[in-house]
Write an enzyme that holds these catalytic residues in place. Structure first.
Site, PDB file in Angstrom:
ATOM      1  N   SER A  62       0.893  -1.184   0.025  1.00 27.32           N
ATOM      2  CA  SER A  62       0.152  -0.039  -0.044  1.00 27.32           C
ATOM      3  C   SER A  62       0.698   1.175   0.011  1.00 27.32           C
ATOM      4  O   SER A  62       0.390   2.314  -0.188  1.00 27.32           O
ATOM      5  CB  SER A  62      -1.164  -0.141   1.126  1.00 27.32           C
ATOM      6  OG  SER A  62      -1.971  -0.895   0.714  1.00 27.32           O
ATOM      7  N   ILE A  63       2.072   1.125   0.078  1.00 22.20           N
ATOM      8  CA  ILE A  63       2.906   2.301  -0.041  1.00 22.20           C
ATOM      9  C   ILE A  63       2.744   2.779  -1.494  1.00 22.20           C
ATOM     10  O   ILE A  63       3.076   3.941  -1.915  1.00 22.20           O
ATOM     11  CB  ILE A  63       4.212   2.296   0.343  1.00 22.20           C
ATOM     12  CG1 ILE A  63       4.573   1.864   1.558  1.00 22.20           C
ATOM     13  CG2 ILE A  63       5.350   3.387  -0.085  1.00 22.20           C
ATOM     14  CD1 ILE A  63       6.004   1.511   2.030  1.00 22.20           C
TER      15      ILE A  63
END
Length: 438
Positions: free
Chosen positions: A46-47
């Site tokens: 999710s970065i």
């Protein structure tokens, strides 16, 4: 690494724009005994949302993207929505803060509401104990590592202290997490969720949604006039992030690590095959810790440009304008953060604001972070800006970026890394302050 049973882990630290620590521990590939190195590449999960937000912000600055226009302006293929008989609009601004009402992996709204209620009850029960424990530890000069995280965990994140081999986060039980279908375009991948009902009226509640970012990628594609993946790869080149690419199974990606999970018997096994083409924007990139530090520094430089002045009085402009980053890092009402109880969600970042309630008591520093959990991987990127009133500013003219950035990636799912990253950042910040005093 030991307590969570992680095969391989990468850590990188940057202080004032300079990489001061980059190391790989353990194995990138257990079967072939390939050790982790600083240049090892892993899923950042999710970065990826933070990377996509950088593209959104750039297009907004260029006047190509209206954050408050209905998404149908850019993606007419996404049907107009009705909630409880009322026609509603979803905007890009709501997408980046998870206020759109678009579902996450769980399709059953009843289950989602039950989980939220359960988490809220747990939070109310555990908060008095946490506050007492926090005060006791701070009174002894000891920083607390991991607070109890009562809220619904996001992207496969669980407390590493409680992680047991074979334990699976509920999110990883969702079938859509293991999609093997390859989507040729981001617009095509909208078919997974575009006809599903909204879970709530847009803007009224927070619900973390990776699918919201799939829709966002289609918005970026249309606003930029380029294929989403092409636009992102060009941006990575501009940011000098040459190791950051799509998590494409077919591509030859040198130094790519393998991904691992524990099975029901507690044995380490290879993670199942998945194709992440349905969620490039929300969790589909791979990178190195060095590239993530470059990304963090580009943001921090942009944020501080204009506030600091170099000795020659000349500074190159940041990739984004200072006000744009400030907007991205401004907490949004009605949001929450599962991995940091001090934070609120902003625009694709979790933000903790500077705060101190009582004299000689706990001081809360301003920082931004994002964690990630994917099949066989966990990650975190944390940016701790230098405080404006620090001794460093008074000693003379300095140039941005000023602050500590920490990135950690590992090839094991369901590992919480945010508190570890924060502890590392504080240690390096403390050392930096000590040098200024000397």
């Amino acid at each position: 690494q030991d307590e969570a049973g992680i095969p391989g882990i990468l850590v990188g630290v940057s202080v004032d724009g300079k990489e001061v620590w980059s190391e790989g521990l353990g194995y990138a590939d257990i079967e072939n005994r390939v050790v982790c190195k600083p240049e090892t590449i892993m899923r950042i999960a999710s970065i990826s949302k933070c990377l996509t937000m950088m593209a959104v912000a750039k297009l907004w600055e260029e006047g190509k993207l209206d954050l408050d226009a209905p998404v149908q302006k850019y993606v007419p293929e996404f049907p107009e929505k009705v909630y409880e008989g009322e026609k509603v609009a979803i905007t890009t601004r709501q997408l980046v803060s998870h206020l759109s009402g678009i579902r996450h992996y769980e399709k059953d709204i009843t289950k989602v509401k039950e989980e939220k209620e359960k988490a809220n009850r747990a939070f109310k029960l555990t908060k008095p104990y946490q506050d007492k424990e926090q005060k006791e530890k701070e009174g002894k000069g000891i920083e607390k590592m991991d607070s109890v995280k009562p809220r619904e965990e996001h992207e496969g994140e669980v407390k590493s202290l409680n992680l047991k081999p074979g334990r699976r986060d509920k999110e990883f039980e969702q079938e859509e997490y293991y999609l093997k279908e390859k989507f040729e375009s981001v617009v095509e991948s909208l078919k997974i969720f575009k006809n599903d009902p909204l879970f709530f009226k847009p803007g009224s509640q927070f619900l973390y949604s990776t699918y919201g970012f799939t829709l966002l990628s289609a918005v970026v594609e249309r606003a930029s006039g380029q294929k989403f993946t092409d636009y992102m790869l060009k941006m990575f080149r501009d940011l000098d992030m040459l190791s950051t690419v799509l998590d494409d199974n077919e591509a030859m990606i040198y130094n790519r690590a393998r991904c691992y999970v524990y099975n029901k018997k507690g044995r380490l096994v290879n993670a199942p095959y998945v194709d992440n083409s349905y969620k490039w924007a929300g969790g589909g990139f791979v990178s190195s810790v060095g590239d993530l530090l470059k990304f963090g520094n580009a943001l921090l430089y942009s944020y501080q440009a204009g506030r600091f002045k170099s000795s020659d009085g000349k500074l190159l402009p940041g990739y984004l304008k200072p006000d744009t980053v400030a907007m991205m890092w401004t907490p949004v009402p009605k949001t929450e953060v599962s991995w940091d109880r001090d934070g609120k969600y902003a625009m694709a970042w979790a933000v903790v604001e500077k705060k101190q309630q009582y004299g000689c008591c706990r001081q809360q520093r301003h920082y931004a972070s994002h964690t990630g959990g994917a099949v066989g991987a966990s990650s975190v990127l944390l940016i701790l800006p230098e405080e404006q009133d620090s001794e460093a500013i008074d000693t003379g003219l300095v140039a941005p970026p000023r602050g500590v950035i920490v990135s950690i990636i590992c090839n094991m799912q369901s590992v919480s890394l945010n508190s570890t990253a924060l502890k590392i950042a504080r240690e390096f910040d403390k050392e930096k302050r000590a040098q200024y005093i000397d």
